[in-house]
Design a protein around this motif. Sequence first.
Motif, short mmCIF file in Angstrom:
data_model
loop_
_atom_site.label_atom_id
_atom_site.label_comp_id
_atom_site.label_asym_id
_atom_site.label_seq_id
_atom_site.Cartn_x
_atom_site.Cartn_y
_atom_site.Cartn_z
N SER A 79 -30.75 -25.54 49.79
CA SER A 79 -31.04 -26.97 49.70
C SER A 79 -32.46 -27.24 50.20
N TYR A 80 -33.03 -28.31 49.70
CA TYR A 80 -34.38 -28.70 50.06
C TYR A 80 -34.34 -30.12 50.60
N SER A 81 -35.10 -30.35 51.65
CA SER A 81 -35.12 -31.67 52.26
C SER A 81 -35.53 -32.72 51.24
N LYS A 82 -34.69 -33.72 51.07
CA LYS A 82 -34.95 -34.73 50.03
C LYS A 82 -36.24 -35.49 50.27
N SER A 83 -36.62 -35.65 51.51
CA SER A 83 -37.81 -36.45 51.82
C SER A 83 -39.09 -35.63 51.83
N GLN A 84 -38.94 -34.29 51.79
CA GLN A 84 -40.13 -33.44 51.82
C GLN A 84 -40.95 -33.61 50.55
N VAL A 85 -42.27 -33.66 50.70
CA VAL A 85 -43.16 -33.70 49.54
C VAL A 85 -43.49 -32.26 49.17
N ILE A 86 -42.87 -31.80 48.10
CA ILE A 86 -43.03 -30.42 47.66
C ILE A 86 -44.41 -30.19 47.05
N ALA A 87 -44.89 -31.18 46.31
CA ALA A 87 -46.20 -31.07 45.66
C ALA A 87 -46.71 -32.46 45.34
N THR A 88 -48.00 -32.56 45.13
CA THR A 88 -48.60 -33.81 44.67
C THR A 88 -49.47 -33.52 43.45
N VAL A 89 -49.45 -34.46 42.53
CA VAL A 89 -50.33 -34.42 41.36
C VAL A 89 -51.05 -35.75 41.34
N GLY A 90 -52.31 -35.72 41.80
CA GLY A 90 -52.99 -37.00 42.01
C GLY A 90 -52.24 -37.79 43.07
N ASP A 91 -51.85 -39.01 42.72
CA ASP A 91 -51.09 -39.85 43.64
C ASP A 91 -49.58 -39.72 43.47
N THR A 92 -49.15 -38.91 42.53
CA THR A 92 -47.72 -38.74 42.28
C THR A 92 -47.14 -37.66 43.18
N LYS A 93 -46.03 -37.98 43.82
CA LYS A 93 -45.37 -37.04 44.71
C LYS A 93 -44.15 -36.42 44.03
N ILE A 94 -44.00 -35.13 44.20
CA ILE A 94 -42.79 -34.42 43.77
C ILE A 94 -42.02 -34.10 45.04
N THR A 95 -40.87 -34.69 45.20
CA THR A 95 -40.12 -34.59 46.44
C THR A 95 -39.06 -33.49 46.39
N ILE A 354 -56.60 -27.17 27.89
CA ILE A 354 -56.11 -28.53 28.16
C ILE A 354 -55.40 -28.57 29.50
N LEU A 355 -54.54 -27.61 29.75
CA LEU A 355 -53.82 -27.57 31.01
C LEU A 355 -54.78 -27.37 32.18
N LYS A 356 -55.70 -26.45 32.04
CA LYS A 356 -56.66 -26.18 33.11
C LYS A 356 -57.47 -27.43 33.45
N ASN A 357 -57.94 -28.12 32.42
CA ASN A 357 -58.72 -29.33 32.65
C ASN A 357 -57.89 -30.43 33.30
N ALA A 358 -56.64 -30.54 32.87
CA ALA A 358 -55.76 -31.55 33.45
C ALA A 358 -55.46 -31.24 34.91
N GLN A 359 -55.27 -29.97 35.22
CA GLN A 359 -55.02 -29.58 36.61
C GLN A 359 -56.21 -29.94 37.50
N GLU A 360 -57.40 -29.72 36.97
CA GLU A 360 -58.59 -30.04 37.75
C GLU A 360 -58.77 -31.55 37.91
N LYS A 361 -58.48 -32.28 36.85
CA LYS A 361 -58.68 -33.74 36.89
C LYS A 361 -57.69 -34.42 37.80
N TYR A 362 -56.42 -33.99 37.77
CA TYR A 362 -55.38 -34.71 38.51
C TYR A 362 -55.01 -34.02 39.82
N LYS A 363 -55.73 -32.97 40.16
CA LYS A 363 -55.67 -32.36 41.50
C LYS A 363 -54.26 -32.04 41.96
#
Length: 368
Positions: A79-95, A354-363
């Motif tokens: 199980s993974y902590s529901k509130s943990q921020v696993i990753a961020t893409v720009g301002d979007t959080k993946i919890t 395309i993917l590489k550029n998007a990864q760089e743009k949205y951090k």
Amino acid sequence: MSQKNNENENNKDINDLLEENKIKGEKIIDDEKVKVEQGKNYIKIKKVLPLILAIIVSLGVGFYGGKEIGRSLPATHKSYSKSQVIATVGDTKITGDDFNKRMEPLYYYQGLKKLSNEEIETYETNTINYMTNLEVLYQAAKDEKLTVTDDEADSNYDTTMGSIASTYNMSEDEFLKKFDLSKDYVKKHLKKEMIATKYLTENSEVTEKEAENYYNKNKEDFKEISASHILISNYDDNDKEISDDKKKENKELVEKVLKKALAGDSFEDLALENSDDTYTSSNGGDLGFFSEGEMEDDFDEAAFSLKVGEIYPKVVETSYGYHIIKKTGEQYSKFDDLKESLIKSLSSDKQSNILKNAQEKYKVKVNM
């Protein structure tokens, strides 16, 4: 899970997630020009024109998969902590909650198999890569105001849930309840995947004219040669590697045969009398045409260094044994024969960029 491991796996996992949305990129193996390996008596062949790793999305590991059915509890669970921020893409959080919803069906899919820590980490890495790559492409698609209709999304949902029901031996409602999912949640993420897929597809299209221009500018890359060889194998009749003493005897034998070939004896006759490659020996050792990079490196280098009709002046050793090599012809692969695989290859190159550029743009930042 280290960031380095995450980067190393970044593209690898995405190729496994293409099936449902029919985006085939690097690697479209069935369209590659691959020669058949004929056991120990044939040269080891590599793939030609390797295509760039396929980029993006289908339902994939989160909601889909499974070979066995009817089990209640998986042998592996984490199980993974529901509130943990696993990753961020720009301002979007993946919890952790989002991550749980992807991982739990995957653990269930494994059934009674107990996963090792390394296997779990691989699944985690592949899943988070999938989720972050999906998100960057979705954000890029939003910037271009791409969308799909509700009818298209509903149709995709119905197809997906129908497949899941048969795969997991559950009804739609049972599946949703089992993995703490809602219909709206699944629809939302399917729609996101469809939009990201649409963005990737529309921006990676390659016309026949583009492919032909690439072919003409890089024609030397499509040069093929034909060659014949005489193989003295370093394996016995049971496919076991022979002793060092026997290899020494083989080396002495092949050196004698090479001298005869260089002195003008019929190469075809020498192949018939001496070659252990039973697949080609009756045809003078003829291997047909192949492109640079198809054969083992040392064989490849020697064959492509020759002029037509010339015999390589040294014995060449590969994992199969000792070879005498004669170049018998050369040509360029025809564009019409390469067109489809070349279009897919160039499209996959575009997808990768395309993917590489998007990864760089949205951090993208992964916190696992």
